[in-house]
Design a protein around this motif. Structure first.
Motif, short mmCIF file in Angstrom:
data_model
loop_
_atom_site.label_atom_id
_atom_site.label_comp_id
_atom_site.label_asym_id
_atom_site.label_seq_id
_atom_site.Cartn_x
_atom_site.Cartn_y
_atom_site.Cartn_z
N GLY A 100 40.88 59.07 42.93
CA GLY A 100 39.77 60.19 42.54
C GLY A 100 40.35 60.73 41.12
N ARG A 101 41.40 60.22 40.87
CA ARG A 101 41.87 60.90 39.24
C ARG A 101 41.74 59.88 38.28
NH1 ARG A 101 48.03 62.19 41.43
NH2 ARG A 101 48.05 61.49 39.23
N PRO A 102 41.38 60.28 37.06
CA PRO A 102 41.08 59.51 35.86
C PRO A 102 42.34 58.90 35.33
CG PRO A 102 39.87 61.78 35.53
CD PRO A 102 40.83 61.74 36.88
N ALA A 103 42.46 57.57 35.31
CA ALA A 103 43.59 56.97 35.04
C ALA A 103 43.41 56.06 33.78
CB ALA A 103 44.01 56.17 36.24
N PHE A 104 42.47 55.44 33.45
CA PHE A 104 42.48 54.41 32.66
C PHE A 104 40.96 54.64 31.78
CE2 PHE A 104 45.40 52.76 35.29
CZ PHE A 104 46.36 52.74 34.59
N ARG A 105 40.86 53.84 30.42
CA ARG A 105 39.43 53.59 29.97
C ARG A 105 39.61 52.07 29.88
NH1 ARG A 105 35.69 57.77 29.72
NH2 ARG A 105 36.68 59.54 29.32
N ALA A 106 38.23 51.69 30.13
CA ALA A 106 37.98 50.07 30.25
C ALA A 106 36.69 49.51 29.67
CB ALA A 106 38.08 49.73 31.89
N ALA A 107 36.72 48.20 29.41
CA ALA A 107 35.70 47.81 28.76
C ALA A 107 34.88 46.91 29.73
CB ALA A 107 35.84 46.93 27.60
N LEU A 108 33.63 47.06 29.92
CA LEU A 108 32.89 46.04 31.00
C LEU A 108 32.94 44.66 30.53
CD1 LEU A 108 31.20 46.21 33.38
CD2 LEU A 108 29.12 46.37 31.99
N GLY A 109 33.13 43.68 31.34
CA GLY A 109 33.09 42.40 31.07
C GLY A 109 32.87 41.37 32.29
N SER A 110 33.31 40.09 32.06
CA SER A 110 33.02 39.27 33.24
C SER A 110 34.26 38.04 33.17
CB SER A 110 31.94 38.55 33.19
OG SER A 110 31.90 37.42 32.07
N GLN A 111 34.45 37.67 34.44
CA GLN A 111 35.35 36.46 34.32
C GLN A 111 34.93 35.43 35.50
OE1 GLN A 111 39.31 37.51 35.85
NE2 GLN A 111 40.27 35.48 35.09
N SER A 112 34.87 34.28 35.00
CA SER A 112 34.03 33.31 35.56
C SER A 112 32.61 34.01 36.15
CB SER A 112 34.81 32.84 37.02
OG SER A 112 36.05 32.36 36.67
N ASP A 113 32.28 33.82 37.22
CA ASP A 113 31.04 34.44 37.58
C ASP A 113 31.03 35.83 38.08
OD1 ASP A 113 32.11 33.67 39.80
OD2 ASP A 113 30.46 32.85 40.79
N ARG A 114 32.01 36.68 37.75
CA ARG A 114 32.20 37.91 38.45
C ARG A 114 32.41 39.02 37.43
NH1 ARG A 114 35.85 37.57 43.58
NH2 ARG A 114 34.64 39.38 43.95
N ARG A 115 31.80 40.15 37.62
CA ARG A 115 31.95 41.24 36.79
C ARG A 115 33.41 41.84 36.82
NH1 ARG A 115 27.51 39.56 36.35
NH2 ARG A 115 25.42 40.47 36.48
N ALA A 116 33.89 42.22 35.73
CA ALA A 116 35.03 42.76 35.57
C ALA A 116 35.38 43.80 34.59
CB ALA A 116 36.12 41.37 35.04
N VAL A 117 36.34 44.60 34.54
CA VAL A 117 36.79 45.50 33.54
C VAL A 117 38.10 45.29 32.87
CG1 VAL A 117 35.27 47.27 34.35
CG2 VAL A 117 37.67 47.20 35.24
N ARG A 118 38.25 45.25 31.63
CA ARG A 118 39.55 45.30 30.86
C ARG A 118 40.15 46.57 30.62
NH1 ARG A 118 41.89 41.24 28.52
NH2 ARG A 118 39.94 39.73 28.78
N ILE A 119 41.21 46.86 31.12
CA ILE A 119 42.10 48.10 30.87
C ILE A 119 42.15 48.33 29.26
CG2 ILE A 119 44.06 49.54 31.25
CD1 ILE A 119 41.73 49.33 33.72
N LEU A 120 41.73 49.32 28.69
CA LEU A 120 41.91 49.34 27.21
C LEU A 120 43.03 50.33 26.91
CD1 LEU A 120 38.20 49.64 26.12
CD2 LEU A 120 39.61 47.76 26.02
N CYS A 121 43.18 51.58 27.80
CA CYS A 121 44.14 52.61 27.49
C CYS A 121 44.02 53.39 28.79
CB CYS A 121 43.78 53.46 26.04
SG CYS A 121 42.42 54.13 26.20
N GLU A 122 45.37 54.31 28.44
CA GLU A 122 45.14 55.33 29.58
C GLU A 122 43.80 56.49 29.39
OE1 GLU A 122 48.95 57.30 29.75
OE2 GLU A 122 50.13 55.22 29.56
N ALA A 123 43.51 57.14 30.29
CA ALA A 123 42.41 58.21 30.23
C ALA A 123 43.26 59.35 29.66
CB ALA A 123 41.62 58.34 31.38
N GLU A 124 42.59 60.18 28.45
CA GLU A 124 42.99 61.22 28.32
C GLU A 124 42.97 62.44 29.32
OE1 GLU A 124 41.72 62.33 24.40
OE2 GLU A 124 41.95 60.27 23.66
N PRO A 125 43.96 63.30 29.47
CA PRO A 125 43.84 64.46 30.21
C PRO A 125 42.57 65.33 30.02
CG PRO A 125 46.02 64.34 29.33
CD PRO A 125 45.03 63.46 28.83
N ASP A 126 41.93 65.75 30.94
CA ASP A 126 40.73 66.66 30.31
C ASP A 126 41.29 67.98 30.06
OD1 ASP A 126 38.81 64.95 31.43
OD2 ASP A 126 38.84 65.70 33.54
#
Length: 87
Positions: free
Chosen positions: A61-87
């Motif tokens: 439930g706590r913001p942790a990372f920013r990610a890009a939407l992608g895929s691997q083989s035939d599955r949806r995936a996200v690639r971690i880009l960086c840590e999420a900035e605190p609010d």
């Protein structure tokens, strides 16, 4: 301790207990009740989230990372880009 270390510690502790709650958020959206009642399998729900904008990854439930939407083989995936900035 930096955020990655803090989350790493939290994840390691949760993993020892058997699970980690991971959520990837596109955006908050509003839908009229009448439209919700008419949803059917196969319908698309559009969002205002820009296609190229990173997604928010939350751990327990706590913001942790920013990610890009992608895929691997035939599955949806996200690639971690960086840590999420605190609010």
């Amino acid at each position: 301790m930096d955020a990655a270390g803090e989350y790493g510690t939290a994840v390691a502790g949760s993993a020892r207990q058997g699970s980690v709650d991971l959520t990837v958020l596109l955006t908050d959206s509003r839908l009229q009740a009448a439209a919700f009642e008419q949803l059917e399998v196969g319908d698309l729900i559009t969002t205002d989230h820009p296609v190229g904008e990173p997604l928010l990854v939350c751990l327990d439930g706590r913001p942790a990372f920013r990610a890009a939407l992608g895929s691997q083989s035939d599955r949806r995936a996200v690639r971690i880009l960086c840590e999420a900035e605190p609010d």
